[in-house]
Design a protein around this motif. Sequence first.
Motif, PDB file in Angstrom:
ATOM      1  N   ASN A  81      22.907   6.463  29.037  1.00  0.00           N
ATOM      2  CA  ASN A  81      23.428   7.112  30.170  1.00  0.00           C
ATOM      3  C   ASN A  81      24.641   7.987  30.642  1.00  0.00           C
ATOM      4  OD1 ASN A  81      20.698   6.003  31.435  1.00  0.00           O
ATOM      5  ND2 ASN A  81      22.445   3.586  32.570  1.00  0.00           N
ATOM      6  N   ASN A  82      25.710   7.899  29.733  1.00  0.00           N
ATOM      7  CA  ASN A  82      26.659   8.603  29.748  1.00  0.00           C
ATOM      8  C   ASN A  82      26.571  10.330  28.796  1.00  0.00           C
ATOM      9  OD1 ASN A  82      28.478   7.405  30.821  1.00  0.00           O
ATOM     10  ND2 ASN A  82      28.559   5.800  29.196  1.00  0.00           N
ATOM     11  N   ILE A  83      25.380  10.618  28.830  1.00  0.00           N
ATOM     12  CA  ILE A  83      25.361  11.276  27.182  1.00  0.00           C
ATOM     13  C   ILE A  83      24.988  12.460  28.635  1.00  0.00           C
ATOM     14  CG2 ILE A  83      23.578  12.636  25.825  1.00  0.00           C
ATOM     15  CD1 ILE A  83      23.331   9.688  24.400  1.00  0.00           C
ATOM     16  N   THR A  84      25.630  12.992  29.162  1.00  0.00           N
ATOM     17  CA  THR A  84      25.303  13.731  30.729  1.00  0.00           C
ATOM     18  C   THR A  84      24.118  15.377  29.922  1.00  0.00           C
ATOM     19  OG1 THR A  84      27.263  15.416  29.887  1.00  0.00           O
ATOM     20  CG2 THR A  84      27.976  13.688  31.840  1.00  0.00           C
ATOM     21  N   SER A  85      23.977  15.221  29.068  1.00  0.00           N
ATOM     22  CA  SER A  85      22.792  16.676  28.469  1.00  0.00           C
ATOM     23  C   SER A  85      22.127  16.258  27.923  1.00  0.00           C
ATOM     24  CB  SER A  85      23.762  17.871  27.848  1.00  0.00           C
ATOM     25  OG  SER A  85      25.176  18.411  28.269  1.00  0.00           O
ATOM     26  N   LEU A  86      21.465  14.673  27.971  1.00  0.00           N
ATOM     27  CA  LEU A  86      20.240  14.451  27.604  1.00  0.00           C
ATOM     28  C   LEU A  86      18.890  14.499  28.338  1.00  0.00           C
ATOM     29  CD1 LEU A  86      19.530  12.866  25.286  1.00  0.00           C
ATOM     30  CD2 LEU A  86      19.324  10.478  26.503  1.00  0.00           C
TER      31      LEU A  86
END
Length: 370
Positions: A81-86
């Motif tokens: 969830n912290n991979i904002t560009s995923l």
Amino acid sequence: MKSMIHYLLIVIVLTGLITGEIHNACEICTCDNLDKPITVHCDSKNLSNLTNIRFNSSIETLSFINNSLTFKSVDDLETINNITSLKSLILSNNPLSTISEFSSSNLTNLQLENTYLKTATFPKSYENSTNLQSIVLSNNKLGKLTRENFKSLSSLTKISLDNAQLNTIDHDTFTSLSTSLQSISLVSNSLKSAEFLPTLNNLLSINFDKNKFQQLPTEIIKPVRTKHFFFRDNQINIIDELSPLYYWTKTNLTGIEIYLNNNPFDCCQSRWFIHYLTGSNNLVKDSFNLTCALPQAYTGRRLIDLHVDSMDCSTKPVYPSNKLTIVVLCLMGVFIFILIVVGTALRRRNRNYFGRRQQYETIPSADIPT
């Protein structure tokens, strides 16, 4: 030599994971750019958790195919969830068992093929995934779909449910997706009906290949926007004036494509359909492949090669309704045979008995002296 060195590096890194050392994802996985990766493949790395791996926020496509990830821990969920560009997350061939509670707001594509799912229910966390457009749930054991499964989704445009062991889809299953869903693939299931179709106002394509339809469902009689129907490899045997296809011709529908190859057509019962296929407004795009299964005289013949006016359908084959009918008929035949045999034997015995009596001579009575 290079492959050996690469293998040793992986072993060293994985050993570091066990001892708690933090590693950048590109030390373990394959990245398109080491400094600012966009695409990262962590396939077949024997990963069971992501505790000691750091993923760059620039990653847009992340693949974990063929690992042992379950995402049961909060830490693993937060890592994703912290991979904002995923945008694209591929978790196929992992033992998830349930759909994980991801909430990435930019996620557009989620692939959960062969992840041991027995339910397709998406948690409430997906209410934040307003950009999620494509989901793959194929090769799972879902059995049945209900409204509860997708009520947390609102923007989905495409869903793949191939080989998901589906036999039932409730009529209101896709209610929350009535205006967004455009494509559904349901190949290789056990579906016989399609009550859910009228709720999908913007559906463009539906694929029912390799299911158990015995006729074209009435729900396709008035397609709103759907242009592509696939019913190949089903059990459809009759298409006549009661078929939705007949209604399409009467209302002059155009721009629709339907595919019907590998169905066991009874050509004598589908003469209207055969005549239709020779017309100029033929919407069946694989009509040149369609062949007869019945009657036997036409088995294997292409429908487009037949001429309705010259077809001999005077003798209708007898189709026993079920195996019980055959058994009853056989038992009746045996019973009648026994009656005939017993009756014949009794008649012969009686004939011989009365014949012998007629041969007996009358014994004269003796006079009694006085």
